[in-house]
Every structure is written in structure tokens, then in C-alpha cells.
Motif scaffolding. Structure first.
Motif, short mmCIF file in Angstrom:
data_model
loop_
_atom_site.label_atom_id
_atom_site.label_comp_id
_atom_site.label_asym_id
_atom_site.label_seq_id
_atom_site.Cartn_x
_atom_site.Cartn_y
_atom_site.Cartn_z
N ILE A 203 0.84 -1.21 0.00
CA ILE A 203 0.00 0.00 0.00
C ILE A 203 0.87 1.25 0.00
O ILE A 203 0.66 2.18 -0.78
N LEU A 204 1.88 1.25 0.88
CA LEU A 204 2.79 2.40 0.90
C LEU A 204 3.45 2.58 -0.46
O LEU A 204 3.59 3.69 -0.96
N GLY A 205 3.85 1.45 -1.07
CA GLY A 205 4.48 1.50 -2.38
C GLY A 205 3.53 2.06 -3.42
O GLY A 205 3.92 2.89 -4.24
N PHE A 206 2.28 1.65 -3.35
CA PHE A 206 1.31 2.16 -4.32
C PHE A 206 1.18 3.67 -4.18
O PHE A 206 1.27 4.41 -5.16
N LEU A 207 0.99 4.14 -2.95
CA LEU A 207 0.84 5.58 -2.73
C LEU A 207 2.07 6.33 -3.23
O LEU A 207 1.98 7.41 -3.81
N GLU A 208 3.24 5.70 -3.03
CA GLU A 208 4.49 6.34 -3.44
C GLU A 208 4.61 6.43 -4.97
O GLU A 208 4.89 7.48 -5.52
N TYR A 209 4.39 5.31 -5.65
CA TYR A 209 4.67 5.29 -7.09
C TYR A 209 3.51 5.81 -7.93
O TYR A 209 3.70 6.26 -9.05
N TRP A 210 2.32 5.76 -7.40
CA TRP A 210 1.18 6.37 -8.07
C TRP A 210 1.41 7.88 -8.14
O TRP A 210 0.92 8.58 -9.01
N ASN A 211 2.16 8.34 -7.18
CA ASN A 211 2.43 9.75 -6.97
C ASN A 211 3.79 10.14 -7.54
O ASN A 211 4.27 11.24 -7.32
N ALA A 212 4.46 9.20 -8.25
CA ALA A 212 5.84 9.42 -8.66
C ALA A 212 5.96 10.64 -9.56
O ALA A 212 5.19 10.80 -10.51
N ILE A 213 6.90 11.50 -9.24
CA ILE A 213 7.12 12.68 -10.07
C ILE A 213 8.57 12.78 -10.49
O ILE A 213 8.88 12.92 -11.68
N GLU A 214 9.48 12.64 -9.53
CA GLU A 214 10.89 12.82 -9.85
C GLU A 214 11.38 11.82 -10.89
O GLU A 214 12.03 12.21 -11.86
N GLN A 215 11.07 10.52 -10.66
CA GLN A 215 11.61 9.49 -11.54
C GLN A 215 11.17 9.66 -12.98
O GLN A 215 12.01 9.77 -13.87
N PRO A 216 9.85 9.70 -13.27
CA PRO A 216 9.44 9.87 -14.67
C PRO A 216 9.91 11.20 -15.25
O PRO A 216 10.24 11.28 -16.43
N MET A 217 10.00 12.21 -14.41
CA MET A 217 10.41 13.51 -14.92
C MET A 217 11.83 13.47 -15.48
O MET A 217 12.13 14.10 -16.49
N THR A 218 12.72 12.70 -14.80
CA THR A 218 14.10 12.68 -15.27
C THR A 218 14.36 11.59 -16.29
O THR A 218 15.15 11.77 -17.20
N PHE A 219 13.70 10.44 -16.13
CA PHE A 219 14.06 9.30 -16.99
C PHE A 219 13.18 9.18 -18.23
O PHE A 219 13.44 8.35 -19.09
N LEU A 220 12.10 9.95 -18.33
CA LEU A 220 11.22 9.85 -19.49
C LEU A 220 11.22 11.16 -20.26
O LEU A 220 11.27 12.24 -19.67
N ARG A 221 11.14 11.06 -21.59
CA ARG A 221 11.03 12.26 -22.41
C ARG A 221 9.73 12.26 -23.21
O ARG A 221 9.11 13.28 -23.42
N THR A 222 9.36 11.05 -23.70
CA THR A 222 8.22 10.93 -24.60
C THR A 222 6.91 11.19 -23.85
O THR A 222 6.67 10.59 -22.80
N GLU A 223 6.07 12.05 -24.42
CA GLU A 223 4.80 12.39 -23.80
C GLU A 223 3.94 11.15 -23.52
O GLU A 223 3.35 11.03 -22.46
N SER A 224 3.92 10.23 -24.49
CA SER A 224 2.99 9.11 -24.39
C SER A 224 3.41 8.09 -23.33
O SER A 224 2.70 7.12 -23.10
N LEU A 225 4.56 8.31 -22.68
CA LEU A 225 4.98 7.39 -21.62
C LEU A 225 4.72 7.98 -20.23
O LEU A 225 4.84 7.31 -19.22
N MET A 226 4.35 9.26 -20.20
CA MET A 226 4.21 9.95 -18.92
C MET A 226 3.07 9.39 -18.08
O MET A 226 2.01 9.10 -18.60
N PRO A 227 3.31 9.26 -16.77
CA PRO A 227 2.23 8.82 -15.89
C PRO A 227 1.30 9.98 -15.56
O PRO A 227 1.59 11.14 -15.88
N LEU A 228 0.22 9.65 -14.90
CA LEU A 228 -0.83 10.61 -14.58
C LEU A 228 -0.30 11.80 -13.79
O LEU A 228 -0.69 12.95 -14.02
N SER A 229 0.61 11.52 -12.86
CA SER A 229 1.06 12.58 -11.97
C SER A 229 1.75 13.71 -12.73
O SER A 229 1.78 14.84 -12.26
#
Lengths: 276, 325
Positions: A203-229
Motif C-alpha cells: 500500500i505504501l508503495g502504491f501511494l508512493e509510485y502512483w504519486n511518482a514525479i521525480e523518476q518519470p520527470m528525469t528518466f522519461l522524455r516521450t509524452e505518451s509514456l508519462m504517468p498521470l502525476s
């Protein structure tokens, strides 16, 4: 009596933001623009405070769910990334925590120290090394760039170790005397007895990664891969009602999980706070 | 003599078996170790190496990168802000959550509902929470509206020194419940009899708290502080979503700086700063580790000597009884 009042006031303060978000998500497009426009859409005037909408409507939700394909992509990206990380943590972090809790192998103290250090360091520090590896194996800008480092987070190991250490030695020794192997003991005793801890890291992991901002922000560039956050803040402010609804849709899975798993979550958190 | 030798050998055998078992334990750790090793520890060696080289990875430059980082104005500001944030919000959160835990413990009947109410902010994703914070603290937001209704001048909360306070409020709001549950667990592990005994001897609430509760919460305090520290770095999310890459100076944190270096591909500065941060955090953690170990030893020591004294007293009493008899 005084104590009760203080606690109640605090409780109201804690729940207030959530309450406002939920009730206001039923505001219609026009009402939202009228009332929140000055903040969300940059129109003139002052935002009004509304506790309950005058004309509640589900319009914004319908528009969001039916007419915005990007929202769907972002939603499924979030689901996929979070799901894979959690599945990976089950396979990796659970046995890892078991090893730390139950065995005194050589180098254990040093390794535990490194794990704790890794847990404490902010993402931005470990991101440098992550970036080197991910670009070396050409995984940058794929789902895996977010998933793989997430799986090897050491926070779940830290939380679970406490739960596993709390299992009475006698039970394990009894199983050993009965001739159960190490793996059997882990699977048939460790996992069932550490259940609450495992649910809690999930549950803690879900709350953490559902909310992930730093990781996708740095490791992803393509719009279509971006998570909801990361997609949410990008919704055009011209349609404040839709962006409001989107923030509620993002909130819902987290809230549902919270209510269903609350008991385990509490037990898991509590377990990490008790003396070994 | 002979018998003793055999038992000696048997002990070695058991010891060896034990070791084998302990080695087997390492197998459980291998998947995790491979991952952390592959993604963090080994590449970090490369980070250390690069921090002494020029951007291309060739050409040794000694400590030049470190000097560049330490002389960087943005770095000094970010370190100052991050340190200030942690120094204010950690004691604040720890104190407040302990107080709430003690208070909530007295309102027993509704404590289930209480816990969920306090924990709920944890479940609110930053992207949703930020909408609320903007409505609240924007230049045209509710707080200013309320202030104006009372004839006071509003201000731009998020683009001034006050952004720092808003961020602290956000952190406390999000983590109060988590810490409260941790404290409650620690509180409930203290035996009730101790309080009863103290009260019978005339101790007040405050005395009970100071001399019974606090000393026994040491371990809980350590874990709570550690986890709050970890969560302290996560406020970056709210800060970023509210104010973007370059927020008001007062909330420009190390995380912002690293991100901006990353976007500009300023790898040398990043590596040097990362190495320094690891050394500082590692040093603090190690110091803490040594201290707790030392205290634990001392405590065990006093306990042991206490037991010995007790045993000595018993033996004396027995002897006295025997001589009497």
C-alpha cells in the motif's frame, strides 16, 4: 473534554482539503470558471470559497473519461508502472528483508548500513548513477527506466525487516526441528506471519509510485509514456473543470486502496515503530 | 578430560553448520543485492571517478569539480534552504505528532476513526493536493479573500518568503498521521503497570510522561525521525508542482538544483555534489549508529551488573539464613 475538542479540531483540519476537493469536483464548467477562474484560469477577480456546488454535475467526468484519449494513456501508464514496480518489490524486497531479519551472514551489518543510507538519500543523488546505467543499457525513455530502479528501492526492505524480526524465534526453531528447509520456512511461515507487513509495503508503495514525479520527470522524455502525476499539471488551464475532475480521478484509486487496506497499513506502520 | 574434548569438537561442528545456514540466508538477499548493486552501488563508483574528471570522462582535474560546486551560489543557497527546511520541519513534526498521539490515546473510543482521518492525507497524490493549495494560497485565493473581507491586505503567498511556511504546512499535513501511528505503537508497548505504580506513589501526568514514557520511546523516536527525514525530501513534489523548476528563492532546494543541473547536462557538478552528499549523510548515519550501539552496550552493561548485584544479594541472604538456621 478539552482534549477531545483539540483532537477534533485537528481532525477537521486534516480532512478539510480532501473534503473540499471531492465536493468541488461536482462543480459544472461554468460554475468552476466563475468561482475558481482567478486562480486556475487567470481571469480577473478573487476565487470564491464553495463548500457545496450549486448545480452539481458529472459533466466534467464524462468529458474527461470519454473525450480525452491522452488521459487514458497517462492513466494506464501509471497503472502499468506502479503495478510492475510493486510486483518486482514482492519478488525482490520480501526475501531480502527475510535475509536481514533472520540470518547473521558475514557482512550483514555493513550491507544493512548501505541499505539504510540508500533509503535516506534523496532520489536526486542516486539518480546520477541510475542515469549512467540506464543510458548504458539503452533503457532511458522507456517504461523500464522508471520501473527497474523502483523495484530495488530499499525502503520496503527496511519496513519489512521489522515485521519479520517480530516473528517469535520458537516457531521457526520448531519448524526447523521438524525438518523444514530454509525455503519452506520462508514460504510457509515467514510470508503468512509477515502478511500485514507485506500488505503494508504494497500500500505504501502504491501511494508512493502512483504519486511518482521525480523518476518519470528525469528518466522519461516521450509524452505518451508519462504517468498521470505528470500529465495532470499539463492539462490546459482553459478547462479548469476537466483538470479538477482529473485530479479527483487520480485520487480515487489511492483513496479506495487506503480504505480497504487501512488496517494492514496501520499494522505495518506500527510494526516498524516497535522495539525489536 | 576425554569427554570434554568430544563436546568441544561437537561445538565446532555445530558452529560450522550454523555458519552454513547463515550463508544460505545470503541467497535470499541475492536478488535485491544484484539490483541495488547494479543500479546504485557499482555505478556510484563510476560517479566518484567522474567527479575527478572533465565532462568527457577523460582528463583528470583533481578537485576542480568540487571547488566549482562549493563556489556555486545556487548550491550554497540550496544547501542552506534544505538544511533550514529539515531543521524546522523535523522537530516540529516529531513534537506535534507525539503530542497528537498522546492526546489521541486519551480519546480511546474513537481512536480508529481518528487514525484514518489523520492518515488520509498520505493517500492524496501531490498532483491533487496541489490544486487545493493553489486555491488556498494563490494571489487571488481563499486566504487572501478572507483577509480582504476583514479589511486586511493579502499577499502572494507562493511567490514570497511565505512559500517556505506553506511548504512546511504541507509537509506536516501529509506526515502527521504516519508519525502519529508510529508513536502510538511505541506508546502502547509500554506496560500499563508502570504508570499505575507511579501514580500510586503520587506521580503526576507530567512526571509520568517525563520519567516513564520518554525514556522508553527512544527506539521509536529513532525510527520515526528516520522515516520523517526520508519523507522530508519528498515535499519536493508539492514544491515542484506548485512552483515549477525555479520557485521562489526561499524554497529552492537541493532537489531543484540537481534537476536543473540534469536538464543542462551539467554532469561534473552533479557527480561532485552527489559524492559530497553521500559522504555527509553517510557520516551522520554512521555517527548515529555508533552512538546507539554505545548506549545499548552501556544499558546492557548496567542491566547485567544490576543482575549480578541482585544475585550477590540473594546469595548473601541465603548464607545469612543458613547461618541463622
Amino acid at each position: 473534554m478539552l482534549v477531545r475538542t483539540v483532537v477534533t479540531v485537528l481532525l477537521v483540519l486534516m480532512v478539510f482539503p480532501l473534503f473540499v476537493l471531492v465536493t468541488d469536483s461536482f462543480l459544472g464548467s461554468r460554475e468552476i470558471l466563475e468561482r475558481f477562474g482567478p486562480v486556475l484560469a487567470g481571469t480577473e477577480g478573487q476565487a470564491e470559497f464553495v463548500l457545496f456546488p450549486q448545480y452539481p454535475t458529472l459533466r466534467a467526468y464524462v468529458q474527461l473519461l470519454l473525450d480525452s484519449p491522452e488521459f487514458f494513456t497517462a492513466f494506464w501508464n501509471s497503472v502499468f508502472q506502479t503495478g510492475m514496480i510493486l510486483a518486482g518489490q514482492l519478488i525482490v524486497a520480501v526475501p531480502g528483508a527475510w535475509a536481514f531479519a533472520r540470518y547473521r551472514f558475514p557482512g550483514r551489518r555493513a550491507m544493512w548500513f548501505l541499505y539504510m543510507l540508500l533509503m535516506i538519500l534523496p532520489f536526486q543523488v542516486t539518480m546520477v548513477s541510475g542515469y549512467f546505467v540506464l543510458s548504458a543499457v539503452h533503457l532511458m525513455d522507456t517504461h523500464w527506466a522508471v520501473i527497474l530502479p523502483g523495484i530495488f528501492s530499499t525502503l520496503p526492505v527496511f519496513i519489512l525487516k521489522k515485521t519479520f524480526s517480530a516473528i517469535p524465534r520458537e516457531i521457526l526453531e520448531a519448524a526447523e526441528v521438524d525438518g523444514a528447509g530454509e525455503l519452506r520456512i520462508f514460504l510457509l511461515i515467514g510470508i503468512p506471519l509477515g502478511r500485514s507487513g507485506i500488505f503494508s509495503i504494497m500500500i505504501l508503495g502504491f501511494l508512493e509510485y502512483w504519486n511518482a514525479i521525480e523518476q518519470p520527470m528525469t528518466f522519461l522524455r516521450t509524452e505518451s509514456l508519462m504517468p498521470l502525476s505528470l500529465y495532470l499539471p499539463d492539462i490546459s488551464t482553459s478547462d479548469a473543470a476537466v483538470s479538477f475532475a482529473a485530479s479527483i480521478v487520480m485520487l480515487l484509486p489511492a483513496l479506495l486502496l487506503f480504505f480497504f487496506g487501512q488496517e494492514y497499513l496501520e499494522q505495518g506502520i506500527a510494526a516498524s515503530g516497535i522495539k525489536e | 578430560m576425554r569427554q570434554r574434548k568430544i563436546s568441544h569438537r561437537r561445538w565446532i561442528l555445530i558452529w560450522r553448520n550454523r555458519n552454513k545456514k547463515q550463508w544460505k540466508g545470503l541467497l535470499f538477499l541475492i536478488p535485491s543485492l544484484l539490483g541495488t548493486g547494479g543500479f546504485v552501488f557499482l555505478p556510484f563508483l563510476d560517479v566518484i571517478r567522474r567527479s575527478f574528471f572533465r565532462a568527457s570522462g577523460t582528463g583528470f582535474v583533481g578537485l576542480a569539480n568540487y571547488e566549482a560546486v562549493l563556489g556555486n551560489e545556487a548550491f550554497c543557497m540550496a544547501v542552506k534552504n534544505t538544511a533550514r527546511f529539515l531543521c524546522i520541519c523535523l522537530p516540529l513534526l516529531l513534537g506535534l505528532s507525539l503530542l497528537t498521539a498522546v492526546l489521541a490515546g486519551q480519546v480511546l473510543r474513537v481512536s480508529g476513526l481518528l487514525k484514518s482521518g489523520f492518515l488520509i492525507p498520505m493517500a492524496v497524490p501531490a498532483a491533487s493536493a496541489v490544486v487545493f493549495f493553489r486555491l488556498m494560497f494563490d494571489k487571488n485565493g481563499w486566504v487572501n479573500g478572507a483577509l480582504q473581507a476583514f479589511g486586511m491586505e493579502g499577499q502572494d503567498w507562493l511567490n514570497s518568503e511565505n512559500a517556505f511556511a506553506v511548504l512546511i504546512a504541507c509537509y506536516v499535513w501529509k506526515n502527521l498521521g504516519y508519525d502519529m501511528v508510529l508513536w502510538m505503537a511505541g506508546l502502547s508497548s509500554i506496560p500499563k503497570e508502570q504508570y499505575e505504580a507511579a501514580r500510586v506513589q503520587g506521580a503526576g501526568e507530567l512526571q509520568c510522561f517525563l520519567y516513564i514514557t520518554l525514556p522508553q520511546l527512544k527506539e521509536t523516536a529513532f525510527v520515526t525521525a528516520l522515516l520523517s527525514f526520508v519523507n522530508g525530501f519528498r515535499v519536493f513534489r508539492e514544491a515542484y508542482l506548485i512552483a515549477g523548476d525555479y520557485p521562489h528563492e526561499s524554497i529552492y532546494m537541493l532537489q531543484h538544483l540537481f534537476n536543473n543541473w540534469f536538464t543542462n547536462l551539467d554532469i561534473q557538478k552533479m557527480t561532485a555534489a552527489a559524492v559530497m552528499l553521500v559522504i555527509v549523510t553517510g557520516g551522520v548515519l554512521l555517527g548515529n549508529d555508533i552512538c546507539t550501539e554505545h548506549f545499548r552496550r552501556r544499558e546492557e552493561g548496567t542491566e547485567e551488573s544490576g543482575k549480578r548485584r541482585e544475585a550477590g544479594r540473594k546469595a548473601k541472604r541465603k548464607r545469612a539464613e543458613i547461618t541463622k538456621g
